[in-house]
Design a protein around this motif. Structure first.
Motif, PDB file in Angstrom:
ATOM      1  N   ALA A  86      23.324  42.290  41.978  1.00  0.00           N
ATOM      2  CA  ALA A  86      24.736  41.933  41.822  1.00  0.00           C
ATOM      3  C   ALA A  86      25.608  43.145  41.533  1.00  0.00           C
ATOM      4  O   ALA A  86      26.783  43.183  41.901  1.00  0.00           O
ATOM      5  N   ILE A  87      25.058  44.166  40.895  1.00  0.00           N
ATOM      6  CA  ILE A  87      25.852  45.333  40.534  1.00  0.00           C
ATOM      7  C   ILE A  87      26.384  46.050  41.767  1.00  0.00           C
ATOM      8  O   ILE A  87      27.359  46.800  41.696  1.00  0.00           O
ATOM      9  N   GLU A  88      25.770  45.830  42.929  1.00  0.00           N
ATOM     10  CA  GLU A  88      26.261  46.437  44.161  1.00  0.00           C
ATOM     11  C   GLU A  88      27.665  45.949  44.513  1.00  0.00           C
ATOM     12  O   GLU A  88      28.403  46.634  45.224  1.00  0.00           O
ATOM     13  N   LEU A  89      28.021  44.771  44.024  1.00  0.00           N
ATOM     14  CA  LEU A  89      29.324  44.199  44.340  1.00  0.00           C
ATOM     15  C   LEU A  89      30.464  44.904  43.603  1.00  0.00           C
ATOM     16  O   LEU A  89      31.629  44.742  43.970  1.00  0.00           O
ATOM     17  N   TYR A  90      30.143  45.689  42.594  1.00  0.00           N
ATOM     18  CA  TYR A  90      31.191  46.302  41.762  1.00  0.00           C
ATOM     19  C   TYR A  90      31.665  47.596  42.406  1.00  0.00           C
ATOM     20  O   TYR A  90      31.272  48.689  42.032  1.00  0.00           O
ATOM     21  N   ASP A  91      32.558  47.433  43.362  1.00  0.00           N
ATOM     22  CA  ASP A  91      33.018  48.558  44.169  1.00  0.00           C
ATOM     23  C   ASP A  91      34.525  48.511  44.327  1.00  0.00           C
ATOM     24  O   ASP A  91      35.211  47.743  43.655  1.00  0.00           O
ATOM     25  N   ARG A  92      35.048  49.347  45.208  1.00  0.00           N
ATOM     26  CA  ARG A  92      36.502  49.401  45.422  1.00  0.00           C
ATOM     27  C   ARG A  92      37.036  48.109  46.042  1.00  0.00           C
ATOM     28  O   ARG A  92      38.217  47.816  45.918  1.00  0.00           O
ATOM     29  N   HIS A  93      36.182  47.351  46.678  1.00  0.00           N
ATOM     30  CA  HIS A  93      36.644  46.109  47.299  1.00  0.00           C
ATOM     31  C   HIS A  93      37.063  45.080  46.250  1.00  0.00           C
ATOM     32  O   HIS A  93      38.038  44.345  46.460  1.00  0.00           O
ATOM     33  N   ILE A  94      36.330  44.980  45.139  1.00  0.00           N
ATOM     34  CA  ILE A  94      36.695  43.947  44.171  1.00  0.00           C
ATOM     35  C   ILE A  94      37.705  44.452  43.145  1.00  0.00           C
ATOM     36  O   ILE A  94      38.464  43.659  42.594  1.00  0.00           O
ATOM     37  N   TYR A  95      37.735  45.752  42.894  1.00  0.00           N
ATOM     38  CA  TYR A  95      38.705  46.285  41.941  1.00  0.00           C
ATOM     39  C   TYR A  95      40.045  46.536  42.629  1.00  0.00           C
ATOM     40  O   TYR A  95      41.018  45.801  42.443  1.00  0.00           O
ATOM     41  N   GLU A  96      40.100  47.590  43.432  1.00  0.00           N
ATOM     42  CA  GLU A  96      41.376  48.004  44.012  1.00  0.00           C
ATOM     43  C   GLU A  96      41.883  47.038  45.074  1.00  0.00           C
ATOM     44  O   GLU A  96      43.065  46.676  45.081  1.00  0.00           O
ATOM     45  N   LYS A  97      41.006  46.601  45.982  1.00  0.00           N
ATOM     46  CA  LYS A  97      41.473  45.631  46.966  1.00  0.00           C
ATOM     47  C   LYS A  97      41.828  44.319  46.274  1.00  0.00           C
ATOM     48  O   LYS A  97      42.818  43.658  46.643  1.00  0.00           O
ATOM     49  N   GLY A  98      41.038  43.937  45.273  1.00  0.00           N
ATOM     50  CA  GLY A  98      41.356  42.730  44.521  1.00  0.00           C
ATOM     51  C   GLY A  98      42.740  42.796  43.900  1.00  0.00           C
ATOM     52  O   GLY A  98      43.505  41.831  43.930  1.00  0.00           O
ATOM     53  N   SER A  99      43.094  43.948  43.356  1.00  0.00           N
ATOM     54  CA  SER A  99      44.430  44.141  42.793  1.00  0.00           C
ATOM     55  C   SER A  99      45.500  43.949  43.857  1.00  0.00           C
ATOM     56  O   SER A  99      46.517  43.280  43.631  1.00  0.00           O
ATOM     57  N   CYS A 100      45.266  44.529  45.029  1.00  0.00           N
ATOM     58  CA  CYS A 100      46.239  44.411  46.117  1.00  0.00           C
ATOM     59  C   CYS A 100      46.388  42.963  46.582  1.00  0.00           C
ATOM     60  O   CYS A 100      47.488  42.530  46.952  1.00  0.00           O
ATOM     61  N   VAL A 101      45.302  42.199  46.562  1.00  0.00           N
ATOM     62  CA  VAL A 101      45.379  40.790  46.951  1.00  0.00           C
ATOM     63  C   VAL A 101      46.234  40.011  45.954  1.00  0.00           C
ATOM     64  O   VAL A 101      47.071  39.187  46.338  1.00  0.00           O
ATOM     65  N   TYR A 102      46.040  40.273  44.662  1.00  0.00           N
ATOM     66  CA  TYR A 102      46.892  39.605  43.674  1.00  0.00           C
ATOM     67  C   TYR A 102      48.363  39.960  43.889  1.00  0.00           C
ATOM     68  O   TYR A 102      49.249  39.113  43.752  1.00  0.00           O
ATOM     69  N   HIS A 103      48.619  41.214  44.246  1.00  0.00           N
ATOM     70  CA  HIS A 103      50.025  41.585  44.482  1.00  0.00           C
ATOM     71  C   HIS A 103      50.581  40.872  45.714  1.00  0.00           C
ATOM     72  O   HIS A 103      51.743  40.439  45.708  1.00  0.00           O
ATOM     73  N   MET A 104      49.771  40.732  46.751  1.00  0.00           N
ATOM     74  CA  MET A 104      50.245  40.010  47.933  1.00  0.00           C
ATOM     75  C   MET A 104      50.522  38.551  47.595  1.00  0.00           C
ATOM     76  O   MET A 104      51.474  37.948  48.105  1.00  0.00           O
ATOM     77  N   MET A 105      49.706  37.959  46.727  1.00  0.00           N
ATOM     78  CA  MET A 105      49.979  36.596  46.261  1.00  0.00           C
ATOM     79  C   MET A 105      51.333  36.541  45.556  1.00  0.00           C
ATOM     80  O   MET A 105      52.137  35.632  45.777  1.00  0.00           O
ATOM     81  N   ARG A 106      51.591  37.518  44.724  1.00  0.00           N
ATOM     82  CA  ARG A 106      52.859  37.575  43.998  1.00  0.00           C
ATOM     83  C   ARG A 106      54.037  37.716  44.963  1.00  0.00           C
ATOM     84  O   ARG A 106      55.069  37.067  44.796  1.00  0.00           O
ATOM     85  N   ALA A 107      53.863  38.552  45.992  1.00  0.00           N
ATOM     86  CA  ALA A 107      54.931  38.741  46.971  1.00  0.00           C
ATOM     87  C   ALA A 107      55.160  37.471  47.785  1.00  0.00           C
ATOM     88  O   ALA A 107      56.293  37.123  48.112  1.00  0.00           O
ATOM     89  N   GLN A 108      54.083  36.762  48.115  1.00  0.00           N
ATOM     90  CA  GLN A 108      54.211  35.532  48.896  1.00  0.00           C
ATOM     91  C   GLN A 108      54.910  34.432  48.095  1.00  0.00           C
ATOM     92  O   GLN A 108      55.762  33.709  48.613  1.00  0.00           O
ATOM     93  N   LEU A 109      54.552  34.299  46.827  1.00  0.00           N
ATOM     94  CA  LEU A 109      55.042  33.184  46.022  1.00  0.00           C
ATOM     95  C   LEU A 109      56.382  33.470  45.355  1.00  0.00           C
ATOM     96  O   LEU A 109      57.141  32.550  45.048  1.00  0.00           O
ATOM     97  N   GLY A 110      56.651  34.745  45.116  1.00  0.00           N
ATOM     98  CA  GLY A 110      57.816  35.083  44.314  1.00  0.00           C
ATOM     99  C   GLY A 110      57.457  35.093  42.844  1.00  0.00           C
ATOM    100  O   GLY A 110      56.432  34.544  42.421  1.00  0.00           O
ATOM    101  N   GLU A 111      58.301  35.730  42.044  1.00  0.00           N
ATOM    102  CA  GLU A 111      57.991  35.995  40.642  1.00  0.00           C
ATOM    103  C   GLU A 111      57.696  34.718  39.855  1.00  0.00           C
ATOM    104  O   GLU A 111      56.665  34.596  39.199  1.00  0.00           O
ATOM    105  N   GLU A 112      58.571  33.764  39.912  1.00  0.00           N
ATOM    106  CA  GLU A 112      58.436  32.564  39.077  1.00  0.00           C
ATOM    107  C   GLU A 112      57.200  31.749  39.451  1.00  0.00           C
ATOM    108  O   GLU A 112      56.410  31.340  38.590  1.00  0.00           O
ATOM    109  N   LEU A 113      57.007  31.513  40.749  1.00  0.00           N
ATOM    110  CA  LEU A 113      55.878  30.682  41.164  1.00  0.00           C
ATOM    111  C   LEU A 113      54.541  31.386  40.946  1.00  0.00           C
ATOM    112  O   LEU A 113      53.540  30.746  40.610  1.00  0.00           O
TER     113      LEU A 113
END
Length: 866
Positions: free
Chosen positions: A387-414
């Motif tokens: 499982a430790i192989e999963l702890y890479d740039r895909h789940i940290y940095e890309k994961g962060s970018c995905v959360y930001h895209m969610m925020r951009a899609q929904l807008g601040e309040e939602l």
């Protein structure tokens, strides 16, 4: 705290799946663990843990007659259910208990296991002084993620089991013990007055990987958030560094409690800085462990926000990871992505939106680098070896970018409503990725499956090439968008990203905001026509830069200049700087110079300084050297790095002067030293005298010992550039010996690989012999440094050392990294040897071409003035 899909199999991207990988799932659940009680005694000098583990289990069905626990390299002495002894089998990895009476749903089991562990290889670590490092503190600490708790106590070791926990541990005075939850008792040992017994209780449920112990003679610094104690534990004498590094913790707790709409859930928050920690930090429930290398002195804090980001990252896990727990490792991005995005959020709150945008760009770049150079994978996958192989740039940095895209899609309040829904609905429970999607839909009515399908459940991201043209007769702006990413075997349009992207048109002398149109980009190449009243001065693709992507702008120079100087978004200005630098020429240099002088945000100026160095005109030196004295340390560092690419005597003299005079920033001094080595390694008549350069490095190594050895590591990196120098090699070898401060020794080990490419056969053998010896050491960071060094070599003899390291290491990440380095060595050593012979000739040709182009640009500029 590193699968296959249609777009992971192509010539550009290596597969994430290693030989031996297989689908991994949580095991069948014989019951629900209700409580774990460890009653332990530590023999620190002999590295022994001895005691009992009591697991209270509520069966979920009748008739189970065998329990299967995880327990690696433990000495199992006895197993009881209540007061009745049970038969058991133990194979060194699993403890199988034969129950005298099969399970009954209405009858809980108290499983009591007496055991010990001697000199454990993982899970619990004993730190103590030795002949090489006599000043090292005496400490004991644990590290459970991913599945290492099984190395120090028997358990059901996977995140799907949540229980309360209790740890009672005996240690010699004056050592302190810090653990999860509340300290309910401290007393002298009745049998030995020189020992103390600490008793900690964690009342909220959590998984085994978050159970922790930290033992040491710590200084204890007290703080508070509302009525809850906030405590920093560090080695004595570093109290001021603790305040400097972790002092914003109560503010962060308030900030995250508000953002997540759920007050910090645990009775206290402790941060313990320990020696030789193998990671940056670990978010054990209510008790985070941090590397002591994060502690900042007065000079380090000038331009080091990494420690601040580390503190907020681990704190964010107290919600995402500890309060809301992933059910399986394949969903680790849910917690690691939000913890990484919390770094962005905190940056935005503390330093402003431009800093946050730039921080997020840096995260995206780190992920993109891994995607392009290491492998491409879906963020959610069950296929791996460990499982430790999963702890890479895909789940940290890309994961962060995905959360930001969610925020951009929904807008601040939602967006924040959805986050609150997710946290409140799932507090003290386990989750999977689908639960996040469900919370979003429940809170907002929005279905973001399209975003997850493209960015989470498959690998990759879009690579956009954007061109622009103006039709003055029709007052139409034409923007052509091409998706250039390799799509694999499937060539139909479903292989391309399908996104709604805002495109803005800006005007320099117009106070209004951008005129924005949103278009659907879903095909390999599309042209869009926009009616605007007059020709725009610049074009902003993906206004706000919310999507994770790469962008190549192919605009005319005037539009790029206008964007660089006038676009409000710093990332858009950086994209314009990159595009301008590719245009080359004095006109590009002039625009970049103006930005370097006038841009109000240091991040853009840093990027402009780096891009100027890529233009490869002699005139660039005159522009850059002025900013070696810039007021911003990040800009000074970038300039020092850039001057290392302008391999002239003038650059050398400027950096030499800086290095001798010093700087307010450790990192600027380090960058200057490394760049000096790069210049000294160049070919040409004005090449600096090698003996003079080595003497300069010797002076740095003798006089610049300091915080985390940043400056001396800069000198080591500079020495590694002198690939044909035996004197440089000898210096580096000296600093790979035991007894050298660990951060400096690790840097020297890595430097051996770089300097190896130009050394004689005899010296190459010396390097290989040294690395082979060091590879036998067991410390995680040392093994990673050895593998990194060997991976830079072009000799197949390195393969044997790497293979032995991969086979013998107990750590899955070291194993995988060593295997990846083997591939690199094989590729390098199998390439045409003539390539090596052409390197110096190519460097000289580049230099001659730069001089010629510089003269031509100057002549052209003069002719325009006549």
């Amino acid at each position: 705290m590193l699968q296959s899909h249609f777009d992971t199999e192509n010539q550009r991207h290596k597969s994430f799946v290693s030989p031996g990988a297989k689908p991994q799932y949580n095991p069948d659940r014989p019951g629900q663990v209700k409580h774990i009680f460890l009653d332990l005694s530590l023999d620190i000098s002999n590295q022994v843990v001895r005691g009992t583990c009591k697991i209270t289990l509520a069966p979920v069905c009748n008739g189970v007659d065998r329990l299967h626990l995880d327990a690696v390299n433990l000495n199992i002495e006895s197993v009881f259910i209540g007061e009745i002894s049970q038969k058991f089998d133990y194979d060194g990895e699993h403890l199988d208990i034969e129950l005298n009476s099969p399970t009954q749903i209405n009858r809980r089991l108290d499983i009591i296991i007496a055991y010990s562990v001697e000199k454990p290889t993982r899970g619990i670590y004993f730190i103590h002084p030795d002949e090489h490092y006599p000043n090292k503190p005496t400490q004991v600490w644990t590290q459970g993620e991913d599945e290492d708790s099984r190395f120090w106590f028997p358990c059901f070791d996977y995140p799907g089991q949540l229980s309360t926990s209790e740890i009672r541990v005996k240690v010699p005075k004056p050592l302190k013990v810090v653990s999860n939850g509340e300290l309910i008792d401290t007393e002298e040992d009745a049998e030995n007055k020189d020992n103390l017994v600490y008793h900690w209780l964690q009342k909220q449920v959590h998984p085994t990987y978050l159970m922790t112990l930290a033992v040491g003679d710590f200084a204890e610094i007290s703080d508070q958030w509302h009525d809850k104690p906030v405590t920093y534990y560090v080695e004595k004498g570093r109290e001021a560094d603790a305040r400097r590094t972790m002092g914003k913790t109560p503010e962060m707790m308030e900030f995250l409690s508000e953002k997540y709409a759920y007050p910090y859930a645990f009775p206290k928050y402790a941060q313990v800085c320990v020696d030789d920690f193998i990671f940056g930090g670990m978010e054990n429930t209510s008790t985070t462990l941090l590397t002591d290398r994060c502690l900042l002195d007065e000079k380090a804090i000038v331009d080091n926000r990494n420690a601040e980001s580390l503190v907020v990252h681990e704190l964010a896990h107290q919600w995402f990871g500890d309060l809301v727990v992933i059910k399986h490792w394949s969903h680790a991005w849910v917690k690691e992505g939000m913890a990484s995005y919390s770094e962005v959020m905190w940056t935005e709150r503390e330093y402003g939106s431009q800093e946050a945008d730039y921080y997020r760009l840096q995260q995206a770049r780190r992920y993109i680098n891994e995607d392009s150079s290491r492998y491409r994978r879906p963020m959610v996958t069950h296929v791996y070896r460990e499982a430790i192989e999963l702890y890479d740039r895909h789940i940290y940095e890309k994961g962060s970018c995905v959360y930001h895209m969610m925020r951009a899609q929904l807008g601040e309040e939602l967006f924040w409503s959805a986050v609150a829904e997710f946290v409140n609905d799932n507090a003290h429970q386990t989750v999977e990725t689908i639960d996040l999607l469900r919370a979003i839909e429940k809170a907002t009515g929005r279905n973001l499956t399209f975003l997850f399908d493209q960015y989470v459940y498959r690998g990759g991201h879009p690579d956009f090439k954007v061109t622009y043209a103006w039709d003055g007769d029709a007052n139409l702006a034409k923007v052509t968008v091409e998706q250039t990413q390799v799509t694999g075997k499937d060539k139909n349009k479903e292989s391309f990203f399908d996104l709604r992207i805002p495109i803005g048109f800006g005007y320099i002398n117009q106070a209004d905001e951008l005129k924005v149109f949103t278009v659907r980009v879903s095909e390999k190449e599309q042209s869009f026509y926009f009616p605007v009243e007059k020709k725009p001065d610049f074009i902003s693709f993906d206004v706000g830069n919310h999507y994770l992507k790469t962008v190549t702008l192919e605009y005319p120079i005037p539009e790029l200049k206008a964007q660089l100087l006038h676009d409000e978004n710093p990332v858009s200005r950086i994209y314009a700087a990159e595009a301008l630098a590719k245009k080359s020429g004095l006109e590009a240099v002039k625009a970049l110079s103006e930005s370097l002088k006038n841009d109000g945000f240091w991040g853009v100026r840093v990027e402009v300084a780096k891009q100027l160095a890529s233009v490869q005109l002699d005139q660039v030196f005159d522009v850059l050297v002025e900013y070696l004295s810039d007021e911003n340390p990040y800009v000074r560092r970038a300039v020092a790095q850039s001057l290392g690419k302008i391999k002239t005597n003038s650059s050398y003299q400027a950096l030499k002067k800086l290095s001798q005079a010093g700087d307010a920033s450790y990192y600027v001094e380090a960058a200057a030293a490394t760049s000096i080595g790069s210049i000294a390694a160049t070919v040409g008549e004005d090449k600096p005298d090698e003996s003079e350069v080595i003497k300069l490095f010797e002076n740095i190594l003798q006089s610049k010992a300091g915080w985390n050895e940043v400056v001396r590591n800069g000198a080591i990196a500079g020495l590694s550039e002198l690939k044909t120098s035996e004197a440089a090699l000898n210096l580096i070898l000296d600093y790979t010996k035991l007894g050298v401060p660990q951060p400096l020794r690790l840097g020297a080990i890595r430097a051996l690989g770089k300097i190896s490419s130009g050394q004689s056969s005899a010296n190459l053998e010396r390097i290989l012999e040294r690395l082979s010896k060091i590879s036998q050491e067991t410390f995680f960071l040392t093994q990673i440094a050895v593998a990194s060094s060997l991976g830079q070599m072009e000799d197949k003899k390195a393969v044997g050392i790497l293979r032995t390291l991969a086979e013998q290491t107990p750590d899955g990440r070291v194993r995988r990294f060593a295997e990846e380095q083997i591939e690199q060595v094989v590729q390098k050593s199998s390439s045409n040897n003539a390539v090596n012979d052409l390197r110096s000739e190519l460097e000289e040709l580049k230099k001659q071409n730069q001089q010629l182009r510089s003269r031509l640009e100057s002549l052209e500029a003069k002719s325009k003035m006549q």
